[in-house]
Write a protein that holds these residues in place. Sequence first.
Motif, PDB file in Angstrom:
ATOM      1  N   THR A 225       0.857  -1.298   0.119  1.00  0.00           N
ATOM      2  CA  THR A 225      -0.019   0.066  -0.090  1.00  0.00           C
ATOM      3  C   THR A 225       0.927   1.302  -0.049  1.00  0.00           C
ATOM      4  OG1 THR A 225       0.139   0.191   2.381  1.00  0.00           O
ATOM      5  CG2 THR A 225      -1.862  -1.164   1.535  1.00  0.00           C
ATOM      6  N   ASP A 226       0.284   2.450  -0.180  1.00  0.00           N
ATOM      7  CA  ASP A 226       1.171   3.701   0.111  1.00  0.00           C
ATOM      8  C   ASP A 226       1.817   3.475   1.038  1.00  0.00           C
ATOM      9  OD1 ASP A 226      -1.351   5.666  -1.390  1.00  0.00           O
ATOM     10  OD2 ASP A 226       0.301   4.849  -2.155  1.00  0.00           O
ATOM     11  N   GLY A 227       3.176   3.992   1.375  1.00  0.00           N
ATOM     12  CA  GLY A 227       3.913   4.015   2.530  1.00  0.00           C
ATOM     13  C   GLY A 227       4.558   2.954   2.754  1.00  0.00           C
ATOM     14  N   VAL A 228       4.636   1.678   1.633  1.00  0.00           N
ATOM     15  CA  VAL A 228       5.240   0.479   2.061  1.00  0.00           C
ATOM     16  C   VAL A 228       6.816   0.777   2.257  1.00  0.00           C
ATOM     17  CG1 VAL A 228       5.727   0.226  -0.739  1.00  0.00           C
ATOM     18  CG2 VAL A 228       5.998  -1.898   0.805  1.00  0.00           C
ATOM     19  N   ASP A 229       7.432  -0.067   3.111  1.00  0.00           N
ATOM     20  CA  ASP A 229       8.803   0.380   3.646  1.00  0.00           C
ATOM     21  C   ASP A 229       9.615  -0.294   2.253  1.00  0.00           C
ATOM     22  OD1 ASP A 229      11.001  -0.916   6.417  1.00  0.00           O
ATOM     23  OD2 ASP A 229      11.298  -0.357   4.035  1.00  0.00           O
ATOM     24  N   ILE A 230      10.276   0.709   1.672  1.00  0.00           N
ATOM     25  CA  ILE A 230      10.864   0.619   0.365  1.00  0.00           C
ATOM     26  C   ILE A 230      12.234  -0.322   0.712  1.00  0.00           C
ATOM     27  CG2 ILE A 230      12.370   2.741   0.530  1.00  0.00           C
ATOM     28  CD1 ILE A 230      10.654   1.084  -2.689  1.00  0.00           C
ATOM     29  N   ASP A 231      12.866  -0.060   1.760  1.00  0.00           N
ATOM     30  CA  ASP A 231      14.122  -0.699   1.858  1.00  0.00           C
ATOM     31  C   ASP A 231      13.552  -2.411   2.133  1.00  0.00           C
ATOM     32  OD1 ASP A 231      15.432   1.612   3.913  1.00  0.00           O
ATOM     33  OD2 ASP A 231      15.356   1.331   1.909  1.00  0.00           O
ATOM     34  N   LEU A 232      12.349  -2.456   2.929  1.00  0.00           N
ATOM     35  CA  LEU A 232      12.199  -3.964   3.213  1.00  0.00           C
ATOM     36  C   LEU A 232      11.708  -4.760   1.737  1.00  0.00           C
ATOM     37  CD1 LEU A 232      11.551  -6.530   4.948  1.00  0.00           C
ATOM     38  CD2 LEU A 232       9.254  -5.329   5.504  1.00  0.00           C
ATOM     39  N   LEU A 233      10.970  -3.904   1.032  1.00  0.00           N
ATOM     40  CA  LEU A 233      10.353  -4.334  -0.316  1.00  0.00           C
ATOM     41  C   LEU A 233      11.429  -4.799  -1.270  1.00  0.00           C
ATOM     42  CD1 LEU A 233       7.923  -4.877  -2.313  1.00  0.00           C
ATOM     43  CD2 LEU A 233       8.127  -2.247  -2.924  1.00  0.00           C
ATOM     44  N   THR A 234      12.208  -3.698  -1.346  1.00  0.00           N
ATOM     45  CA  THR A 234      13.539  -4.226  -2.390  1.00  0.00           C
ATOM     46  C   THR A 234      14.544  -5.235  -1.926  1.00  0.00           C
ATOM     47  OG1 THR A 234      14.662  -2.049  -1.335  1.00  0.00           O
ATOM     48  CG2 THR A 234      13.783  -1.662  -3.624  1.00  0.00           C
ATOM     49  N   GLY A 235      14.521  -5.352  -0.663  1.00  0.00           N
ATOM     50  CA  GLY A 235      15.169  -6.483  -0.021  1.00  0.00           C
ATOM     51  C   GLY A 235      14.832  -7.778  -0.313  1.00  0.00           C
ATOM     52  N   LEU A 236      13.252  -7.933  -0.138  1.00  0.00           N
ATOM     53  CA  LEU A 236      12.602  -9.031  -0.436  1.00  0.00           C
ATOM     54  C   LEU A 236      12.752  -9.404  -1.870  1.00  0.00           C
ATOM     55  CD1 LEU A 236      10.961 -11.314   0.581  1.00  0.00           C
ATOM     56  CD2 LEU A 236       8.900  -9.860   0.777  1.00  0.00           C
ATOM     57  N   GLN A 237      12.537  -8.336  -2.749  1.00  0.00           N
ATOM     58  CA  GLN A 237      12.516  -8.625  -4.181  1.00  0.00           C
ATOM     59  C   GLN A 237      13.869  -9.175  -4.520  1.00  0.00           C
ATOM     60  OE1 GLN A 237      11.175  -4.581  -5.071  1.00  0.00           O
ATOM     61  NE2 GLN A 237       9.607  -5.621  -6.488  1.00  0.00           N
ATOM     62  N   ASP A 238      14.649  -8.681  -4.167  1.00  0.00           N
ATOM     63  CA  ASP A 238      16.018  -9.212  -4.314  1.00  0.00           C
ATOM     64  C   ASP A 238      16.501 -10.676  -3.913  1.00  0.00           C
ATOM     65  OD1 ASP A 238      17.995  -5.710  -3.798  1.00  0.00           O
ATOM     66  OD2 ASP A 238      16.466  -6.652  -5.280  1.00  0.00           O
ATOM     67  N   ALA A 239      15.840 -10.844  -2.814  1.00  0.00           N
ATOM     68  CA  ALA A 239      16.228 -12.042  -2.186  1.00  0.00           C
ATOM     69  C   ALA A 239      15.590 -13.177  -3.027  1.00  0.00           C
ATOM     70  CB  ALA A 239      15.584 -12.172  -0.767  1.00  0.00           C
ATOM     71  N   ILE A 240      14.244 -13.037  -3.411  1.00  0.00           N
ATOM     72  CA  ILE A 240      13.595 -13.613  -4.444  1.00  0.00           C
ATOM     73  C   ILE A 240      14.210 -14.041  -5.581  1.00  0.00           C
ATOM     74  CG2 ILE A 240      11.384 -14.079  -5.356  1.00  0.00           C
ATOM     75  CD1 ILE A 240      10.682 -14.819  -2.533  1.00  0.00           C
ATOM     76  N   LEU A 241      14.530 -12.997  -6.388  1.00  0.00           N
ATOM     77  CA  LEU A 241      15.128 -12.744  -7.595  1.00  0.00           C
ATOM     78  C   LEU A 241      16.490 -13.669  -7.475  1.00  0.00           C
ATOM     79  CD1 LEU A 241      14.285  -9.288  -8.971  1.00  0.00           C
ATOM     80  CD2 LEU A 241      13.174 -11.519  -9.444  1.00  0.00           C
ATOM     81  N   ALA A 242      17.352 -13.750  -6.370  1.00  0.00           N
ATOM     82  CA  ALA A 242      18.385 -14.525  -6.161  1.00  0.00           C
ATOM     83  C   ALA A 242      18.104 -16.092  -6.228  1.00  0.00           C
ATOM     84  CB  ALA A 242      19.124 -13.847  -4.995  1.00  0.00           C
ATOM     85  N   GLU A 243      16.755 -16.179  -5.715  1.00  0.00           N
ATOM     86  CA  GLU A 243      16.344 -17.676  -5.650  1.00  0.00           C
ATOM     87  C   GLU A 243      15.961 -18.099  -7.087  1.00  0.00           C
ATOM     88  OE1 GLU A 243      16.888 -19.028  -3.183  1.00  0.00           O
ATOM     89  OE2 GLU A 243      16.111 -20.803  -3.188  1.00  0.00           O
ATOM     90  N   LYS A 244      16.024 -17.322  -8.048  1.00  0.00           N
ATOM     91  CA  LYS A 244      15.553 -17.549  -9.387  1.00  0.00           C
ATOM     92  C   LYS A 244      13.989 -17.876  -9.089  1.00  0.00           C
ATOM     93  CE  LYS A 244      19.151 -20.507 -11.215  1.00  0.00           C
ATOM     94  NZ  LYS A 244      19.470 -21.328 -11.917  1.00  0.00           N
ATOM     95  N   ALA A 245      13.374 -16.914  -8.548  1.00  0.00           N
ATOM     96  CA  ALA A 245      11.834 -17.255  -8.331  1.00  0.00           C
ATOM     97  C   ALA A 245      11.400 -15.783  -8.912  1.00  0.00           C
ATOM     98  CB  ALA A 245      11.415 -17.408  -6.961  1.00  0.00           C
ATOM     99  N   GLU A 246      10.047 -15.541  -8.831  1.00  0.00           N
ATOM    100  CA  GLU A 246       9.333 -14.403  -9.539  1.00  0.00           C
ATOM    101  C   GLU A 246       8.641 -13.867  -8.232  1.00  0.00           C
ATOM    102  OE1 GLU A 246       7.140 -16.298 -13.114  1.00  0.00           O
ATOM    103  OE2 GLU A 246       7.010 -14.162 -13.277  1.00  0.00           O
ATOM    104  N   VAL A 247       8.404 -12.348  -8.483  1.00  0.00           N
ATOM    105  CA  VAL A 247       7.786 -11.343  -7.652  1.00  0.00           C
ATOM    106  C   VAL A 247       6.635 -10.761  -8.467  1.00  0.00           C
ATOM    107  CG1 VAL A 247       7.931  -9.465  -6.229  1.00  0.00           C
ATOM    108  CG2 VAL A 247       9.657 -11.086  -6.144  1.00  0.00           C
ATOM    109  N   ALA A 248       5.495 -10.652  -7.979  1.00  0.00           N
ATOM    110  CA  ALA A 248       4.536  -9.884  -8.228  1.00  0.00           C
ATOM    111  C   ALA A 248       3.932  -8.700  -7.261  1.00  0.00           C
ATOM    112  CB  ALA A 248       3.382 -10.755  -8.775  1.00  0.00           C
ATOM    113  N   LEU A 249       3.679  -7.623  -7.395  1.00  0.00           N
ATOM    114  CA  LEU A 249       3.236  -6.608  -6.631  1.00  0.00           C
ATOM    115  C   LEU A 249       1.715  -6.345  -6.778  1.00  0.00           C
ATOM    116  CD1 LEU A 249       6.023  -4.131  -6.552  1.00  0.00           C
ATOM    117  CD2 LEU A 249       5.814  -6.162  -5.108  1.00  0.00           C
ATOM    118  N   ILE A 250       1.063  -6.439  -5.523  1.00  0.00           N
ATOM    119  CA  ILE A 250      -0.468  -6.482  -5.613  1.00  0.00           C
ATOM    120  C   ILE A 250      -0.673  -5.184  -4.841  1.00  0.00           C
ATOM    121  CG2 ILE A 250      -2.496  -7.446  -4.859  1.00  0.00           C
ATOM    122  CD1 ILE A 250       0.177  -9.915  -5.135  1.00  0.00           C
TER     123      ILE A 250
END
Length: 714
Positions: free
Chosen positions: A569-594
């Motif tokens: 939502t608005d105000g999402v913690d950008i550091d946490l979000l990018t950290g999570l996205q990076d960790a998932i991509l490093a796992e060769k998995a995909e991310v979708a934002l809702i």
Amino acid sequence: MAKNTSPKTATKSSKSTAKAAQIHDQKLVRGNGGELHQAAEGETPILTTAQGGPVADDQNSLRVGARGPLLVDDFHFREKIFHFDHERIPERVVHARGYGAHGFFETYESLAAYTRADLFQRAGEKTPAFVRFSTVAGNKGSFDLARDVRGFAVKLYTQEGNWDLVGNNIPVFFIQDAIKFPDMVHAVKQEPDRAFPQAQSAHDNFWDFISLTPESMHMIMWVMSDRAIPRSFRFMEGFGVHTFRLVNAKGESTFVKFHWKPKLGLQSVAWNEAVKINGADPDYHRRDLWNAIQAGNFPEWELCLQLFDQDFADSFDFDILDPTKIIPEEVLPAKPVGRLVLDRMPENFFAETEQVAFMTQNVPPGIDFSNDPLLQGRNFSYLDTQLKRLGSPNFTHIPINAPKCPFHHFQQDGHMAMRNPVGRANYQPNSWGEGPRESPVAGFPHFLAEERGQKVRLRPESFADHYSQARQFYISQTPAEQRHIAAALTFELSKVETPVIRERVVSHLMNIDETLANTVGEKLGFQSMPKPADAAMPTRQDLEPSPALSIVERGPKRFEGRKLGILITDGVDIDLLTGLQDAILAEKAEVALIAPKVGGVTASDGSWVPAQFMIDGGPSVLFDAVALLPANGAMDDLLQEATARDFVADAFQHCKFIGHVADAFPLLERAGIADKLDEGVIELPGEDGLSAFVAELGKLRLWAREPCVKLGKA
Ligand code: HDD
């Protein structure tokens, strides 16, 4: 004797064909002045009719005056509508709904000791491949996540002709004799008087046929298991089912069973999830395969062979010709011999996936058939059905079906012949010195099997045990998978309106596993349990469990190839979000934002983060796990959204891992799970950080979260 037509005239016609192909292939276009030229980058070609005539106006039919009648002179209108009216061809009588991709098969090492088949002679040999996955019962436009068998048809364009290994994702079949195939298919498809239900087996005709066909019991265990609701084509096995033969250069035969094992491990969905996925995205499996290949995440399977000789066949408890039986991998390990990689989607679905024609009879020298009566019957049916579907004996002139090796024959004419032999000789032997000749050395050497016996119509005694392996499959499942089988049988039989059919099915279950039978009987509200069915075999053997038969035992160890849905939502913690996205991509998995709006949200640092889904268009059933990263200030709106509540409640019910920030707690409460938190609901980033969360995701599902079904009276 008439003078022989000089070969050069014959080549003239082939020259003009080549020129036409050249015009088309080289993307030559006609300029406005009519001159032919090489299309410049991005140049729009002039629209033409199928006859090549340039079209002046494709928006308006030819008429008298602005409001007058249309004119028959309008050959462009007539041709366009004519072709449109004839666009459809008959769908496949089974496996109508399918999806295909191109790729290659690579041989690990030479198998010359077993087979002379060219594709297995050299390590590293790559053979072009086309694979079509499919469901069986549904019509062409039905949904992907039906409870059904999945077709796994592999066409290998070998240098000795096309090899079609036309398998399923289940290693056995409903019936033992091909003569029963029309009956079995009629029973599972929509009922002829009402034309429903389609794409589902939960109806009287199917279960009536099954309850009167004890040989189907092993297959029923597989189809009622999670195997029949695969998470993705990429996460399911494939099987050749039948026993085939490998024949080496000396003419020695080795029996073989073919297995395709997915590199990313096996995974299913939950039944409630499948039902919801069909509503949210009927093309779920198609989109999954398309997205993976387009993103360069090429799905891969290992070809593994179970190889055995006549002695093993004679000593094995079951008849190796019986297509309702397996050879457990713990009894006979499957040897990896190569890999299949799918790395290219068709350019055009109809041209390739719809028109592809698979035939079990297509085998190269070195691969041969066994006397499995189902395989023998299949070898008749596939060629026959292509004529109906593709409308001509020349279906091998369609590029997707054409061999990718030299081919020469005297077959000529027939509808839509794109190529015909040239020259005078269309027969052999001939004295014109033209045309191909057979070769006893290079040609297909049918295995010199000795066959004898009377002409009879009967089923061999050795095919008669219908329960031992059905039981072996059931007891090889984890408790969660056994629960799913009981639940699936209960669901299916609850849709059967004729009580005696339900009872007949449960009487067979009693010969498989009494606890299973009692659970299903109790759930169906039986007042009393039926007697066990007259088993076709007086004794049922208690076979050892085979762990290789369990999806959960064969699951992946990583989240690779899967998808995390992150609710923001608005105000999402950008550091946490990018950290999570990076960790998932490093796992060769995909991310979708809702997000509440598909446009996206303003993150904690003021940056704009685009979303891929709006909350009610991106339900959690579309993802393998979810993370809830709402910001406190935006919670009120989210809590009003029923779809936000369902997003969390479904993920929990489907035993998915849920990551969440502390601010998301009200959402867990709204979803009714705040008092049921388990190790699958993980606060982020957590002491061990995001990579620990991603590692947890590798377990895929926390099936222990499911309410334990009270098993029926044992
Ligand atoms: Fe079949 C299509 C697999 C039994 C007759 N079959 C078809 C397809 C697959 C299978 C994957 C779709 C091919 C494609 O994608 O175009 N079929 C199987 C397996 C079987 C089996 C693994 C049992 C071990 N089939 C079976 C029998 C018969 C057929 C016993 C008839 C005697 N099958 C056909 C068919 C189809 C077909 C009617 C319909 C469309 C087609 O062939 O091309 O000929």
